[in-house]
Design an enzyme around this catalytic site. Sequence first.
Site, short mmCIF file in Angstrom:
data_model
loop_
_atom_site.label_atom_id
_atom_site.label_comp_id
_atom_site.label_asym_id
_atom_site.label_seq_id
_atom_site.Cartn_x
_atom_site.Cartn_y
_atom_site.Cartn_z
N ASN A 1 39.63 -20.53 -31.87
CA ASN A 1 39.54 -19.72 -33.09
C ASN A 1 38.70 -18.50 -32.77
O ASN A 1 37.47 -18.52 -32.82
CB ASN A 1 38.91 -20.55 -34.22
CG ASN A 1 39.81 -21.68 -34.66
OD1 ASN A 1 40.82 -21.46 -35.33
ND2 ASN A 1 39.46 -22.91 -34.27
N GLU A 2 39.37 -17.43 -32.40
CA GLU A 2 38.73 -16.21 -31.95
C GLU A 2 38.20 -15.39 -33.13
O GLU A 2 38.53 -15.68 -34.29
CB GLU A 2 39.73 -15.37 -31.15
CG GLU A 2 40.30 -16.08 -29.92
CD GLU A 2 39.32 -16.12 -28.75
OE1 GLU A 2 38.10 -15.99 -28.97
OE2 GLU A 2 39.78 -16.31 -27.61
N PRO A 3 37.35 -14.38 -32.86
CA PRO A 3 36.91 -13.50 -33.94
C PRO A 3 38.09 -13.00 -34.76
O PRO A 3 39.11 -12.57 -34.21
CB PRO A 3 36.22 -12.35 -33.19
CG PRO A 3 35.69 -13.01 -31.96
CD PRO A 3 36.73 -14.03 -31.57
N THR B 1 37.41 -14.04 -23.93
CA THR B 1 37.88 -15.37 -23.54
C THR B 1 38.73 -15.28 -22.28
O THR B 1 38.61 -16.11 -21.37
CB THR B 1 38.67 -16.00 -24.69
OG1 THR B 1 37.83 -16.09 -25.84
CG2 THR B 1 39.16 -17.38 -24.32
#
Length: 646
Positions: free
Chosen positions: A161-163, A180
């Site tokens: 769950n990235e920014p 990442t």
Amino acid sequence: MNTSTVIKGHQEKIATRVFNSREEGSKYVAKVIASLIREKNKLGKPTVLGLATGSSPLLLYKELIRIHKEEGLSFKNVITFNLDEYYPMDPENKHSYYRFMYDNLFSHLDINPANVFIPDGTVAEENLDEYCADYENKIRSFGGIDIQVLGIGRSGHIGFNEPGSLVTDETRLVQLNSITIEDAANGFGGEENVPRYALSMGIKTILQAKKIFLLGWGEAKSEVIKQAVEGEETTQVPASFLQRHSDVLFVLDRPAASRLSRIESPWLTGSCDWDDRMKRKALIWLSRQVGKPILKLTEKDYKTWGLNSLLQTAGSAYDLNIEIHNSLQQTITGWPGGKPGTDDKTRPERSKPFPKRVIVFSPHPDDDVISMGGTLLRLVDQGHDVHVAYQTSGNIAVFDDDARRFMDFVYGFSQKFNVAQDQIAKIHEEIRDFLAQNPDEGNKNSNVLTIKGLIRQGEAAAACRYCGVKEQNIHFLELPFYETGTIEKKPLSSNDIDIIVKLLQEVKPHQIYAAGDLQDPHGTHAVCLNAIIGALDKVKDEEWAKDCYVWLYRGAWQEWNIEDIEMAVPISPDELMRKRRAIFKHQSQKDVPVFPGKDSREFWERAEDRNRMTAKLYDELGLTEYEAIEAFRRYHFLDKSKNNLF
């Protein structure tokens, strides 16, 4: 630090627990998981675990395997759901999280493969929505996740769950953040080989777990952990949404917790134990906050910035300023081996004996000149008997093409000088054919590894010669733990320690320099330091050891905090240039090394920038202005109660 209590500081919105090491923290979480499994096994109920991949949970998985094998804990009634998987990704690919989980956990347990759920990186793109919904339904069908294990990325991601991820997100396809991808690049042999997408549980899915542990290790994670624990909830730091959960614990080692306010500036969050180190830390902090040298700080500055309790404990601002200024001044020495014929009561090192026998331990074949090249040059110039001991071969950090190039040279040499042509020609042909048939996999061939090790030995010897170290004082230890041909190393053993013991007993040093830079991304520095500590424990009762000082340097990855520096060695512009030339002798690590880490600068640039920054900080605090400074902390192996290092 007391690690027996869960603490939620004044500014902390998530409970955290700080352990002395990642091993201790991992064992704590493993114990909680094992206890729940035993409890549910007795009731005949399944335990549902949410599991993470990456380096963070590796020691946790190792401990769960130990508990299974040594304590008989059964995983037959355990159901697992993994957080994520790269997409697209074949399960049998060496980079897949499916392989990761079986290699590092499942194949060592009695778990039923039918109870293992890992997102499938082979699902057709048109079927992904249906597949992800089914993954969510499977979790719900087992009553939800009992314990969810998380790591945290430098981008603040949990799972993938990235920014930009939302608290309402469930399992889905996500695009990976550039940070990442950068962090994964080493494992994939370059950023261009890292998948751009992944399947990941959503934040909503994670928050539905009954209990959550987030494992955070190392100083590189300290800033994002601070943001997640103390900052506001934000999509830019997805881990901050864990503030909404009623039963979440951040399990941290000291470096990972170092930026939390109660550790970084405890005087702002509650009562403070004003020992000498904390007073120095507070005044350095205050000086930098107000932009004044320490000797210009006023009583008003102390009160304005919340340091009333320090004034009450220690007296006037005038006296405190002088005390701390002098303590910092006394760390500075141009004589790292001690200055002969002087009063050494306020100096970091003893004046006698002179000259000293010195061993500089270097984990890799270039850490010595990168991390303390200026000090090494000064020790030699000042007449000390300096030995350099390279603990590992560093062979995996050489490109295959360099190995081929050197083998071509040897083959050409043998032809020109008519030396053992048949045997060399055979080896040359074998290496040439292997590299042609196995691109980027040279480390799987023992002959290639041998050549790579010789390349790094030759570079290290050249750097030592440039620095003036005697040929007979260069030691290549080749500790066995390292010699696997892969990033994954063997555990430290008595064989490694005994090699160091033998060298110590031969040299009987008055001074030892060792790498205390534990943020080396592959952990080699930590293992090498533990090997030295283990060796010192074995020799501590020998007469020479009772008068031996151990100084720890840091390397390309970090520097000691100013308040922790106990010896600061100034480096002149000319010495800094000499240090650079010594680093340049390591040509296989020049330009773009095999393992550059997350910093795009070359090693010599990192070293110079770090040394100049240390000098600048000393200057801003009101001390003498230098071109650069190399910093050290002392390790007290005879009285470990004096250490507060990690």
